[in-house]
Write an enzyme that holds these catalytic residues in place. Structure first.
Site, PDB file in Angstrom:
ATOM      1  N   HIS A 133       1.187   9.530   1.309  1.00 48.90           N
ATOM      2  CA  HIS A 133       2.062   9.699   0.143  1.00 48.90           C
ATOM      3  C   HIS A 133       1.664   8.698  -0.927  1.00 48.90           C
ATOM      4  O   HIS A 133       0.791   7.851  -0.711  1.00 48.90           O
ATOM      5  CB  HIS A 133       3.533   9.553   0.521  1.00 48.90           C
ATOM      6  CG  HIS A 133       3.879   8.260   1.208  1.00 48.90           C
ATOM      7  ND1 HIS A 133       3.910   7.046   0.561  1.00 48.90           N
ATOM      8  CD2 HIS A 133       4.198   7.994   2.506  1.00 48.90           C
ATOM      9  CE1 HIS A 133       4.246   6.093   1.403  1.00 48.90           C
ATOM     10  NE2 HIS A 133       4.410   6.630   2.604  1.00 48.90           N
ATOM     11  N   CYS A 183       3.060   4.724   7.314  1.00 48.46           N
ATOM     12  CA  CYS A 183       2.342   5.757   6.564  1.00 48.46           C
ATOM     13  C   CYS A 183       1.155   5.180   5.800  1.00 48.46           C
ATOM     14  O   CYS A 183       0.920   3.974   5.801  1.00 48.46           O
ATOM     15  CB  CYS A 183       3.295   6.453   5.594  1.00 48.46           C
ATOM     16  SG  CYS A 183       4.448   7.586   6.413  1.00 48.46           S
TER      17      CYS A 183
END
Length: 248
Positions: A196, A222
């Site tokens: 992301h 992430c």
């Protein structure tokens, strides 16, 4: 964008080495007068049979002589209770740091070649060691190469995974950050792991890191990307696209 501020600098103070004047001292060893310069040196016990005989104003008679083992307390008197190793605690293990550009709003440029043995065909390749992502087309053409910021806890295993979901907008597992262009490919212990853009703190509305810090593992799990790179990976993938995770 909001949150791309300057990075702090660290100042350091140098200390000049202390000069020592050269002073002549005199000592006697077995009745022989010896002149020497004052400096730090070690006299090995038992050298030429003179162990314990080098005495004077700076050398006590007992210097270098250890008591017999029978007179020592415990197994190792140099290790007190405060030195007993404590239980190992979890800590970040990723320490790779890419020297940031002078401008915190400029990301470093990645030029590393695609790692050998990183799969084939249309895919995404992520190197944990280098903190670099490659977007690869079906004919093995590398479309894009760039630095990212993966997990500072290094909990992502190597292997080949498939994208299983995508979200245009998402919220962090602890609820304090928002992000865009989420592409998930691994089911983590606390939450799913994916790619992301740089997260924005909900409390301040500022990004949680600068562009110049890309290349350094900083996330909770992430893989963070610059917005342009996040959009490119979003458009490069669909559910089922392979993601190959390697260590170089």
């Amino acid at each position: 964008m909001a949150g791309r501020y300057g990075v702090s600098s660290r100042s350091a103070t140098r200390h000049s080495p202390r000069r020592r004047s050269r002073v002549r001292r005199r000592s006697r060893i077995h009745g022989v007068r010896v002149t020497f310069l004052s400096c730090s040196f070690a006299v090995t016990a038992g050298l030429f049979g003179l162990a314990g005989t080098a005495t004077g104003p700076d050398v006590p008679a007992s210097a270098g002589v250890l008591p017999p083992l029978s007179d020592r307390d415990g197994d190792d008197t140099s290790r007190g209770e405060a030195r007993v190793p404590s239980a190992k605690t979890a800590r970040p293990v990723m320490e790779k740091v890419v020297p940031p550009p002078a401008d915190p709003n400029v990301k470093p440029v990645a030029t590393a070649p695609l790692p050998a043995g990183s799969g084939s065909g249309h895919r995404v390749v992520f190197d944990i060691t280098q903190q670099v992502v490659w977007l690869v087309d079906a004919d093995e053409t590398v479309l894009r190469t760039y630095y990212v910021s993966g997990s500072r806890y290094d909990q992502l295993p190597t292997g080949t995974f498939d994208v299983f979901s995508k979200s245009r907008d998402a919220v962090s597992w602890h609820g304090t950050e928002t992000m865009e262009y989420m592409v998930r490919f691994f089911r983590g212990e606390n939450s799913n792991i994916g790619f992301h853009d740089l997260p924005v703190a909900t409390a301040t509305g500022a990004e949680v890191q600068t562009l110049s810090q890309l290349g350094t593992p900083l996330s909770d799990g992430c893989i963070r990307q610059d917005l342009d790179d996040a959009v490119a990976l979003w458009e490069h993938t669909e559910v089922g696209t392979p993601v190959v995770v390697v260590r170089s």
